[in-house]
Design an enzyme around this catalytic site. Structure first.
Site, PDB file in Angstrom:
ATOM      1  N   ASP A 247       0.825  -1.220   0.000  1.00  0.00           N
ATOM      2  CA  ASP A 247       0.000   0.000   0.000  1.00  0.00           C
ATOM      3  C   ASP A 247       0.852   1.260   0.000  1.00  0.00           C
ATOM      4  O   ASP A 247       0.375   2.348  -0.361  1.00  0.00           O
ATOM      5  CB  ASP A 247      -0.946   0.004   1.201  1.00  0.00           C
ATOM      6  CG  ASP A 247      -0.239  -0.018   2.548  1.00  0.00           C
ATOM      7  OD1 ASP A 247       0.960  -0.358   2.600  1.00  0.00           O
ATOM      8  OD2 ASP A 247      -0.895   0.287   3.565  1.00  0.00           O
TER       9      ASP A 247
ATOM     10  N   ALA B 154       9.518   3.333  -3.346  1.00  0.00           N
ATOM     11  CA  ALA B 154       9.861   3.656  -4.736  1.00  0.00           C
ATOM     12  C   ALA B 154      10.292   2.404  -5.489  1.00  0.00           C
ATOM     13  O   ALA B 154       9.952   2.224  -6.670  1.00  0.00           O
ATOM     14  CB  ALA B 154      10.967   4.702  -4.778  1.00  0.00           C
TER      15      ALA B 154
ATOM     16  N   LYS C 291       9.303  -0.659  -4.855  1.00  0.00           N
ATOM     17  CA  LYS C 291       8.122  -1.487  -5.083  1.00  0.00           C
ATOM     18  C   LYS C 291       7.233  -0.892  -6.171  1.00  0.00           C
ATOM     19  O   LYS C 291       6.653  -1.626  -6.985  1.00  0.00           O
ATOM     20  CB  LYS C 291       7.344  -1.668  -3.785  1.00  0.00           C
ATOM     21  CG  LYS C 291       8.085  -2.421  -2.701  1.00  0.00           C
ATOM     22  CD  LYS C 291       8.461  -3.836  -3.126  1.00  0.00           C
ATOM     23  CE  LYS C 291       7.277  -4.762  -3.168  1.00  0.00           C
ATOM     24  NZ  LYS C 291       7.674  -6.152  -3.510  1.00  0.00           N
TER      25      LYS C 291
ATOM     26  N   ASN D  95      -0.137  -3.204   6.066  1.00  0.00           N
ATOM     27  CA  ASN D  95       0.888  -3.720   6.979  1.00  0.00           C
ATOM     28  C   ASN D  95       0.536  -5.104   7.506  1.00  0.00           C
ATOM     29  O   ASN D  95      -0.466  -5.273   8.200  1.00  0.00           O
ATOM     30  CB  ASN D  95       1.059  -2.769   8.170  1.00  0.00           C
ATOM     31  CG  ASN D  95       1.983  -1.621   7.866  1.00  0.00           C
ATOM     32  OD1 ASN D  95       1.935  -1.044   6.776  1.00  0.00           O
ATOM     33  ND2 ASN D  95       2.808  -1.262   8.824  1.00  0.00           N
ATOM     34  N   ASN D  96       1.361  -6.088   7.200  1.00  0.00           N
ATOM     35  CA  ASN D  96       1.162  -7.441   7.727  1.00  0.00           C
ATOM     36  C   ASN D  96       1.762  -7.563   9.123  1.00  0.00           C
ATOM     37  O   ASN D  96       2.754  -6.909   9.444  1.00  0.00           O
ATOM     38  CB  ASN D  96       1.838  -8.463   6.819  1.00  0.00           C
ATOM     39  CG  ASN D  96       0.949  -8.951   5.690  1.00  0.00           C
ATOM     40  OD1 ASN D  96       0.998 -10.123   5.314  1.00  0.00           O
ATOM     41  ND2 ASN D  96       0.143  -8.082   5.121  1.00  0.00           N
TER      42      ASN D  96
ATOM     43  N   LYS E 152      10.775  -5.480  12.528  1.00  0.00           N
ATOM     44  CA  LYS E 152       9.475  -4.855  12.308  1.00  0.00           C
ATOM     45  C   LYS E 152       8.884  -4.355  13.625  1.00  0.00           C
ATOM     46  O   LYS E 152       9.186  -4.866  14.702  1.00  0.00           O
ATOM     47  CB  LYS E 152       8.518  -5.838  11.644  1.00  0.00           C
ATOM     48  CG  LYS E 152       9.004  -6.364  10.298  1.00  0.00           C
ATOM     49  CD  LYS E 152       9.097  -5.268   9.258  1.00  0.00           C
ATOM     50  CE  LYS E 152       9.458  -5.826   7.892  1.00  0.00           C
ATOM     51  NZ  LYS E 152       9.507  -4.793   6.852  1.00  0.00           N
TER      52      LYS E 152
ATOM     53  N   ASN F  49       0.359   4.594  15.561  1.00  0.00           N
ATOM     54  CA  ASN F  49       1.477   3.844  16.126  1.00  0.00           C
ATOM     55  C   ASN F  49       1.476   3.853  17.650  1.00  0.00           C
ATOM     56  O   ASN F  49       1.850   2.867  18.287  1.00  0.00           O
ATOM     57  CB  ASN F  49       2.802   4.405  15.611  1.00  0.00           C
ATOM     58  CG  ASN F  49       3.044   4.054  14.157  1.00  0.00           C
ATOM     59  OD1 ASN F  49       2.397   3.173  13.591  1.00  0.00           O
ATOM     60  ND2 ASN F  49       3.991   4.746  13.534  1.00  0.00           N
TER      61      ASN F  49
ATOM     62  N   ARG G 147      11.112   9.725  11.621  1.00  0.00           N
ATOM     63  CA  ARG G 147      11.823   9.181  10.473  1.00  0.00           C
ATOM     64  C   ARG G 147      11.740  10.138   9.288  1.00  0.00           C
ATOM     65  O   ARG G 147      10.730  10.813   9.093  1.00  0.00           O
ATOM     66  CB  ARG G 147      11.197   7.835  10.085  1.00  0.00           C
ATOM     67  CG  ARG G 147      11.896   7.115   8.956  1.00  0.00           C
ATOM     68  CD  ARG G 147      11.359   5.710   8.819  1.00  0.00           C
ATOM     69  NE  ARG G 147       9.995   5.682   8.316  1.00  0.00           N
ATOM     70  CZ  ARG G 147       9.171   4.643   8.448  1.00  0.00           C
ATOM     71  NH1 ARG G 147       9.564   3.571   9.111  1.00  0.00           N
ATOM     72  NH2 ARG G 147       7.969   4.665   7.945  1.00  0.00           N
TER      73      ARG G 147
ATOM     74  N   HIS H   9       8.517  10.407   6.670  1.00  0.00           N
ATOM     75  CA  HIS H   9       7.581   9.482   7.304  1.00  0.00           C
ATOM     76  C   HIS H   9       6.151   9.767   6.845  1.00  0.00           C
ATOM     77  O   HIS H   9       5.571  10.810   7.170  1.00  0.00           O
ATOM     78  CB  HIS H   9       7.690   9.613   8.822  1.00  0.00           C
ATOM     79  CG  HIS H   9       7.117   8.458   9.565  1.00  0.00           C
ATOM     80  ND1 HIS H   9       7.147   8.375  10.938  1.00  0.00           N
ATOM     81  CD2 HIS H   9       6.515   7.315   9.133  1.00  0.00           C
ATOM     82  CE1 HIS H   9       6.586   7.252  11.330  1.00  0.00           C
ATOM     83  NE2 HIS H   9       6.180   6.598  10.248  1.00  0.00           N
TER      84      HIS H   9
END
Length: 269
Positions: free
Chosen positions: A86, A111, A113, A138-139, A148, A208, A232, A235
């Protein structure tokens, strides 16, 4: 590579450990296995590492995907499933991305992907490769790589270590239990239309900081362990996809976010 997670299945599968950008090796594998289907999960996927050094991401995610497709086009493949993300759509404050929305990746990872998606589209148009692009959210689940967020925070919480939360912790992700994602891919292998793109989302949107607090609650650790750190670079604030297209085929997620966390803590799938 960590093969320990494959140990229960090594007697019933043919396992080859190789670089998917190695054309000679991939040609050997295709020749030996003569596959009907190809599902390309192989990827560098950790955004933080892509920011530090994007080159490995370009090799695996772009060159590797190209290599597989280039070889697959010479074989009688029924379907080639390219696992995307995604994140290729970029961030949006509200609403959801559909499969028709333009790509706007923000990190070297996303980028790479997005580039692979473009390669897949070119092979579909130019070589009639029966490609399906899958863009999951997000898995999470048992045995996920410890870099992760969820496994990292569970491990640190159990050890009484600080949990570093980027920025103010309000970045939003949609959490999809790994088996629900695998069921979606299995369905697309059987019933997905080649040449199409399918978003796969659970509609389990969490900031988060919410994820962090729920982990601390389930582990039984104190929220004093939360430590807000510098955000980050680049982000993305919020990811959200419309997965109506695959839901019309009969798929829907079965595992809630909290139940998924409990499965991880029990180390059961």
């Amino acid at each position: 590579a960590d093969k320990s997670r494959l140990e229960p299945y090594l007697d019933s599968i043919n396992f080859e450990e190789a670089d998917i950008a190695d054309a000679k090796k991939m040609e050997e594998v295709f020749s030996e296995e003569n596959p009907d289907f190809v599902v390309n999960f192989a990827a560098e996927s950790h955004v933080d590492r892509s920011i530090k050094s994007g080159k490995p991401f370009m090799r695996s995610n772009v060159e590797g995907a190209y290599t597989l497709m280039d070889i697959a086009k010479e074989n009688e493949i029924e379907k080639f499933i390219q696992i995307s993300t995604d994140e290729v759509y970029g961030s949006r404050e509200e609403g959801k991305f559909t499969e028709e929305d333009p790509l706007d990746p923000s990190s070297p990872y996303s980028a790479s992907k997005a580039s692979a998606d473009m390669v897949a589209n070119s092979f579909k148009v130019t070589h009639n490769l029966p490609v399906i692009i899958v863009r999951p959210t997000n898995n999470f689940g048992p045995n996920q790589h410890p870099e992760k967020l969820i496994p990292k925070f569970i491990s640190r919480a159990k050890e009484g270590k600080r949990l570093p939360v980027y920025g103010d912790g309000t970045n939003v992700r949609d959490w999809l239990y790994v088996k629900d994602n695998c069921r979606a891919i299995d369905l697309l292998l059987r019933e997905g239309e080649t040449g199409e793109i399918y978003n796969v989302g659970a509609n389990q949107f969490k900031q988060n900081i919410e994820v962090t607090r729920k982990i601390l609650e389930l582990v039984g650790a104190d929220e004093d362990l939360i430590e807000f750190v510098e955000d980050r670079k680049g982000h993305d604030q919020r990811y959200a996809v419309d997965s109506s297209k695959i839901r019309e085929l009969g798929w829907e997620p079965k595992v809630s976010f909290e139940d998924g966390l409990k499965k991880i803590l029990r180390n059961k799938s």
